[in-house]
Design an enzyme around this catalytic site. Sequence first.
Site, PDB file in Angstrom:
ATOM      1  N   TYR A 163       0.852  -1.197   0.000  1.00 51.27           N
ATOM      2  CA  TYR A 163       0.000   0.000   0.000  1.00 51.27           C
ATOM      3  C   TYR A 163       0.882   1.240   0.000  1.00 51.27           C
ATOM      4  O   TYR A 163       1.902   1.298   0.687  1.00 51.27           O
ATOM      5  CB  TYR A 163      -0.905   0.061   1.248  1.00 51.27           C
ATOM      6  N   HIS A 238      -2.730   0.502   6.658  1.00 50.87           N
ATOM      7  CA  HIS A 238      -3.835   0.262   5.716  1.00 50.87           C
ATOM      8  C   HIS A 238      -4.546  -1.054   6.001  1.00 50.87           C
ATOM      9  O   HIS A 238      -4.945  -1.757   5.081  1.00 50.87           O
ATOM     10  CB  HIS A 238      -3.308   0.300   4.276  1.00 50.87           C
TER      11      HIS A 238
HETATM   12  C1  GCO Z   1      -5.022   7.601   3.071  1.00 53.77           C
HETATM   13  C2  GCO Z   1      -5.869   6.503   2.530  1.00 53.77           C
HETATM   14  C3  GCO Z   1      -6.018   6.495   1.037  1.00 53.77           C
HETATM   15  C4  GCO Z   1      -7.023   5.447   0.629  1.00 53.77           C
HETATM   16  C5  GCO Z   1      -7.785   5.912  -0.574  1.00 53.77           C
HETATM   17  C6  GCO Z   1      -8.902   4.937  -0.922  1.00 53.77           C
HETATM   18  O1  GCO Z   1      -4.565   7.445   4.205  1.00 53.77           O
HETATM   19  O2  GCO Z   1      -4.921   8.629   2.379  1.00 53.77           O
HETATM   20  O3  GCO Z   1      -5.462   5.273   3.048  1.00 53.77           O
HETATM   21  O4  GCO Z   1      -4.818   6.326   0.405  1.00 53.77           O
HETATM   22  O5  GCO Z   1      -6.376   4.237   0.382  1.00 53.77           O
HETATM   23  O6  GCO Z   1      -8.308   7.165  -0.275  1.00 53.77           O
HETATM   24  O7  GCO Z   1      -9.595   5.381  -2.057  1.00 53.77           O
HETATM   25 MG    MG Z   2      -5.167   5.687   5.134  1.00 54.43          MG
END
Ligand code: GCO
Ligand code: MG
Length: 432
Positions: A163, A238
């Site tokens: 992520y 995440h």
């Molecule tokens: C963050 C979030 C985003 C989400 C995304 C999903 O902390 O900004 O985790 O990266 O993954 O907004 O659409």
């Molecule tokens: Mg996030």
Amino acid sequence: MSNVTIRDIKTILTEPDNIRLVIVKIETSEPGLYGLGCATFTQRPTAVAAAVDDYLRPFLKGRNVADIEDIWQSSYVSSYWRNGPVLNNALSGVDQALWDIKGKMANMPVYDLLGGRARVAAPVYVHTSGESHEEVGDKVQEFVEQGFHHIRVQMSTPGYATYGNKGAAKGTETASNQNTLEGPIANTDWLREYDDSKLYAHPGGVYEPKPYMRSALGLFEYIRGRFGYGLEILHDVHERIPPILGVWFAKQVEKYQLFFLEDLFSPEDQAYFKMVREQCATPIAMGELHNSPHEVIPMIQNRLMDFIRIHMSQIGGITPAKKITAMGELYNVRTAWHGPGDTSPVGHAANLMLNLNAYNFGIQEAAIAPERTREMFPGMPTLKDGMMWSNGKPGLGIDIDEEMAAKFPFKEREFGGAWDTVRRADGSMVKP
Ligand code: GCO
Ligand code: MG
């Protein structure tokens, strides 16, 4: 009391820079008086638009624009079943637009309607990611030189989908859209004798928790070694590691003094935070996946987190967000509204109104908007000296160039634009 009414409600669907945005526009009985609200749920945008166009529009036409609270409460239960991301986003678009209108009618920015400022601007954090410690570090350096002081750091885990940085090992696909169990499952020889150097590139990119955790801890060690402890760093798990590993990870992270560790658990597992609180003082941020204010109440009440990470449109707009903010203040829990690229510029303006007003503001996530997005949304909050600034104009202080928006319709997407399907080496699903 004004007798200005809702004349019409429309949804503006636009994709200026590869992120699908949903904006609600409320036109009133007063010529030239309108309001804008963010209803952006980028994975299900047309469902939100239908919820506005087919249900809230006929339900609310003719209502007095002054009655935000009653409009919110009556709209919230107008579907009987409630509390989901699609209907809440639709309601947020209407709610934020009504706050925008109220500010314009009062000739005040919304933060003044809420009781005025507690700060001149809102400190923000920005995102860095990369394939190596050095690459992330160099991006951190760039942002430090631009005046940012809070920086989120994420890094690829060699050979895996990660992520915040999709890069798996060079030459492999990302984990995106492996949406059938029978997708390309990785060569699992390495499972028996894990060793970075022996790791094979995983076709399709898979996610394994322990390599990720080792990689992330190595990154924090590097960043602290290169930049010291003056810089505030943040990290987003995440929701991808098993809860007990999350407890272990939070303890390992404590020595790196993160500003906060985000989404350590899924909302479904948030009762595990009790174990984390009993064992370490790593600051905890949670909430972007919360849809109902009732998910956040136990997290605040039991002091299980330090930062409210809610995506404001996912819970229905400014009206519920200001109530959660007030509850947070009483428990000394601070706000950190969700604000990546899939919060629209109108949503960022709404976040900023609460950020300037709330005593218990913590930090604001900021996405560096590309030029085209900034051009489409005149009056968008500006970033300077590591903070987000309002232009002080009435309402939310932002507008939209509708002609330009119409030139950037949603692009076609494989799988309807679903969030990446991430799988472990055995093919089992990983929560995103
Ligand atoms: C963050 C979030 C985003 C989400 C995304 C999903 O902390 O900004 O985790 O990266 O993954 O907004 O659409
Ligand atoms: Mg996030």
